[in-house]
Design an enzyme around this catalytic site. Structure first.
Site, mmCIF file in Angstrom:
data_model
loop_
_atom_site.group_PDB
_atom_site.id
_atom_site.type_symbol
_atom_site.label_atom_id
_atom_site.label_comp_id
_atom_site.label_asym_id
_atom_site.label_seq_id
_atom_site.Cartn_x
_atom_site.Cartn_y
_atom_site.Cartn_z
ATOM 1 N N GLY A 7 0.819 -1.222 0.000
ATOM 2 C CA GLY A 7 0.000 0.000 0.000
ATOM 3 C C GLY A 7 0.846 1.261 0.000
ATOM 4 N N GLY A 8 2.058 1.147 -0.523
ATOM 5 C CA GLY A 8 3.001 2.271 -0.488
ATOM 6 C C GLY A 8 2.667 3.403 -1.443
ATOM 7 C CB ALA A 9 0.889 3.817 -4.563
ATOM 8 N N GLY A 10 -0.369 4.685 -1.368
ATOM 9 C CA GLY A 10 -1.472 5.370 -0.698
ATOM 10 C C GLY A 10 -0.972 6.533 0.140
ATOM 11 C CG PHE A 11 -2.747 9.800 3.401
ATOM 12 C CD1 PHE A 11 -1.976 10.934 3.181
ATOM 13 C CD2 PHE A 11 -3.425 9.686 4.614
ATOM 14 C CE1 PHE A 11 -1.864 11.926 4.156
ATOM 15 C CE2 PHE A 11 -3.327 10.663 5.583
ATOM 16 C CZ PHE A 11 -2.547 11.776 5.360
ATOM 17 C CB ILE A 12 -0.374 6.092 5.888
ATOM 18 C CG1 ILE A 12 -1.544 6.916 6.426
ATOM 19 C CG2 ILE A 12 0.643 5.838 7.000
ATOM 20 C CD1 ILE A 12 -2.427 6.174 7.436
ATOM 21 N N GLY A 13 1.174 5.022 3.304
ATOM 22 C CA GLY A 13 2.253 4.198 2.748
ATOM 23 C C GLY A 13 3.272 5.025 1.980
ATOM 24 C CB THR A 133 -7.946 2.052 11.992
ATOM 25 O OG1 THR A 133 -8.814 3.075 12.473
ATOM 26 C CG2 THR A 133 -8.797 0.812 11.754
ATOM 27 C CG ASP A 134 -8.647 5.537 16.216
ATOM 28 O OD1 ASP A 134 -9.101 5.364 15.059
ATOM 29 O OD2 ASP A 134 -8.613 6.661 16.756
ATOM 30 C CD GLU A 135 -12.389 4.675 11.499
ATOM 31 O OE1 GLU A 135 -13.434 4.137 11.093
ATOM 32 O OE2 GLU A 135 -11.814 5.583 10.883
ATOM 33 C CE1 TYR A 158 -10.324 0.944 6.873
ATOM 34 C CE2 TYR A 158 -11.143 2.257 8.710
ATOM 35 C CZ TYR A 158 -10.091 1.766 7.960
ATOM 36 O OH TYR A 158 -8.795 2.085 8.315
ATOM 37 C CE LYS A 162 -6.887 -1.721 8.780
ATOM 38 N NZ LYS A 162 -5.727 -1.930 7.866
HETATM 39 P P1 NAD Z 1 -5.136 4.706 1.247
HETATM 40 O O1 NAD Z 1 -6.518 4.336 0.854
HETATM 41 O O2 NAD Z 1 -4.667 6.113 0.994
HETATM 42 O O3 NAD Z 1 -4.069 3.747 0.551
HETATM 43 C C1 NAD Z 1 -4.271 2.366 0.452
HETATM 44 C C2 NAD Z 1 -3.297 1.830 -0.592
HETATM 45 O O4 NAD Z 1 -3.483 0.408 -0.660
HETATM 46 C C3 NAD Z 1 -3.549 2.372 -2.001
HETATM 47 O O5 NAD Z 1 -2.331 2.788 -2.569
HETATM 48 C C4 NAD Z 1 -4.143 1.196 -2.756
HETATM 49 O O6 NAD Z 1 -3.827 1.195 -4.146
HETATM 50 C C5 NAD Z 1 -3.511 0.016 -2.036
HETATM 51 N N1 NAD Z 1 -4.314 -1.205 -2.148
HETATM 52 C C6 NAD Z 1 -5.665 -1.350 -1.925
HETATM 53 N N2 NAD Z 1 -6.042 -2.612 -2.157
HETATM 54 C C7 NAD Z 1 -4.927 -3.300 -2.499
HETATM 55 C C8 NAD Z 1 -4.671 -4.655 -2.837
HETATM 56 N N3 NAD Z 1 -5.651 -5.560 -2.871
HETATM 57 N N4 NAD Z 1 -3.400 -5.017 -3.135
HETATM 58 C C9 NAD Z 1 -2.389 -4.106 -3.112
HETATM 59 N N5 NAD Z 1 -2.576 -2.803 -2.814
HETATM 60 C C10 NAD Z 1 -3.825 -2.409 -2.502
HETATM 61 O O7 NAD Z 1 -5.019 4.352 2.799
HETATM 62 P P2 NAD Z 1 -4.191 5.075 3.951
HETATM 63 O O8 NAD Z 1 -4.994 6.172 4.521
HETATM 64 O O9 NAD Z 1 -2.823 5.351 3.456
HETATM 65 O O10 NAD Z 1 -4.156 3.905 5.031
HETATM 66 C C11 NAD Z 1 -3.091 2.968 5.047
HETATM 67 C C12 NAD Z 1 -3.323 1.963 6.160
HETATM 68 O O11 NAD Z 1 -3.401 2.641 7.406
HETATM 69 C C13 NAD Z 1 -4.627 1.182 6.018
HETATM 70 O O12 NAD Z 1 -4.383 -0.137 6.431
HETATM 71 C C14 NAD Z 1 -5.578 1.884 6.967
HETATM 72 O O13 NAD Z 1 -6.555 1.000 7.450
HETATM 73 C C15 NAD Z 1 -4.620 2.326 8.064
HETATM 74 N N6 NAD Z 1 -5.021 3.540 8.808
HETATM 75 C C16 NAD Z 1 -5.352 4.685 8.165
HETATM 76 C C17 NAD Z 1 -5.692 5.814 8.903
HETATM 77 C C18 NAD Z 1 -6.002 7.137 8.233
HETATM 78 O O14 NAD Z 1 -6.379 8.091 8.921
HETATM 79 N N7 NAD Z 1 -5.873 7.271 6.927
HETATM 80 C C19 NAD Z 1 -5.689 5.764 10.291
HETATM 81 C C20 NAD Z 1 -5.337 4.564 10.912
HETATM 82 C C21 NAD Z 1 -4.990 3.460 10.160
#
Ligand code: NAD
Length: 349
Positions: A7-13, A133-135, A158, A162
């Site tokens: 998930g490294g192309a996402g927000f936190i990753g 997540t804390d959710e 969701y 999780k």
């Molecule tokens: P995000 O939605 O921005 O990013 C998720 C990433 O996962 C995306 O790049 C997506 O392409 C990738 N992805 C989704 N399904 C996939 C699959 N089947 N195979 C490979 N890649 C896949 O999410 P985020 O906000 O960066 O959250 C990252 C993690 O942190 C999640 O596990 C989320 O539950 C957890 N989290 C998020 C928050 C928050 O506030 N955003 C808070 C606590 C925990």
């Protein structure tokens, strides 16, 4: 240290990848399926680095996951890939179950098979960080904070998905001895946040003079954490966290949603006085079904055991974030035009 980040192309990753690659001392393999939420533009600053590589793959694909483990030979995994937007889980839970539950299962199995083939020193040092997540803890009343032993009580599809994944990760540690550590974090905000979430949606709608939707009366409280502080916490947990333990991550920044929206409006009134007062755009809309009232994190364990501290207060972090969106239209404009235009999500028909 060789790190697989899912998930490294996402927000936190992407914040984690930028942090690890920038630090040096880490070799990073980013595995991401690139769903609507995955965006390689967030990795522009590291894409050419010698210690970074990208693999487009689905974590549910057991063969691809095995190839990744065998080919890259990681010292640890930071598992962030997930479907992450509560509103989308209300209208379509299937992807959440498939990726968050089944995907986590497939990844745990690939990690276990790989870990079992390691020599004893490497096997002992190996870590699988499951990011949650804390959710999963459900909703708080007016007082109290989540601790690591708070019972699970998820409200949305969701958070239920999780929670299921968290239980799988714990079971793989208890049953097979896989060195799993877990983190449960509060709401993140900061640069590169997909504009369906409250803070970026509010900033971009305000910049465009569009309505700023606030669910219910905006009384729901979230405990906000700047994303780079979260990335830093995750690197510390995967490096020094104890297997079988979980760590709550939070910034101690509780705010009502309406106060978050008002603060963004004030900052924009300074940066873009032509649109002032931006607060006149606020529009109260039907609440989200199952909307938890309050989340608050007790991060004492992480702070006392690993010495982690949040670097940003909400005041400094939100100011940086609003400025980042004002200055980085190149990043968000294609998303607003081609991926998500800001329409309401998550209403039950
Ligand atoms: P995000 O939605 O921005 O990013 C998720 C990433 O996962 C995306 O790049 C997506 O392409 C990738 N992805 C989704 N399904 C996939 C699959 N089947 N195979 C490979 N890649 C896949 O999410 P985020 O906000 O960066 O959250 C990252 C993690 O942190 C999640 O596990 C989320 O539950 C957890 N989290 C998020 C928050 C928050 O506030 N955003 C808070 C606590 C925990």
């Amino acid at each position: 240290m060789r790190v697989i980040v899912t998930g490294g192309a996402g927000f936190i990753g992407s914040a984690v990848c930028r942090d690890l690659v920038g630090h040096g001392g880490f070799e990073v393999l980013n595995i991401d399926k690139l769903t609507y939420a995955g965006n390689l533009a967030s990795l522009k600053s590291v894409e050419g680095a010698a210690n970074y590589r990208f693999m487009k793959a689905d974590i549910r694909d057991a063969e691809a996951m095995w190839e990744a483990f065998e080919g890259f030979r990681p010292d640890c995994v930071m598992h962030l890939a997930a479907e992450s937007h509560v509103d989308r889980s209300i209208t379509g839970a299937r992807e959440f179950i498939d990726t968050n539950v089944t995907g986590t299962f497939v990844l745990l199995e690939a990690a276990r098979r790989y870990w079992m083939g390691l020599g004893s020193d490497k096997a002992e040092a190996f870590r699988f960080l499951h990011v949650s997540t804390d959710e999963v803890y459900g909703s708080l009343g007016e007082t109290g904070r989540f601790v690591e032993t708070t019972p699970y009580d998820p409200s949305s599809p969701y958070s239920a998905s999780k929670a299921a994944a968290d239980h799988l990760a714990s079971a793989w540690q208890r049953t097979y001895g896989l060195p799993v550590v877990m983190s449960n974090c509060s709401n993140n905000y900061g640069p590169f946040h997909f504009p369906e979430k409250l803070i970026p949606l509010t900033i971009l709608n305000a910049l465009h003079g569009k309505a700023l939707p606030v669910y219910g009366q905006g009384e729901n409280v979230r405990d906000w954490l700047y994303v780079e502080d979260h990335a830093d916490a995750l690197v510390q947990i995967v490096s020094r966290g104890r297997p079988g333990e979980k760590y709550n991550v939070g910034g101690g920044n509780e705010r009502r949603n309406i106060d978050v929206v008002r603060r963004i409006c004030e900052i924009l009134d300074d940066l873009r006085p032509d649109g002032a007062p931006h607060e006149q755009l606020v529009e109260f809309v039907d609440d989200r079904p199952g909307h938890d009232a309050r989340y608050a994190i007790d991060a004492t364990k992480l702070e006392s055991e690993l010495g982690w501290r949040a670097g940003e207060t909400f005041e400094t972090g939100i100011e940086k974030t609003v400025r980042w969106y004002v200055d980085n239209e190149w990043w968000w404009r294609p998303l607003r035009e081609q991926v998500y235009r800001g329409e309401r999500l998550g209403l039950v028909a």
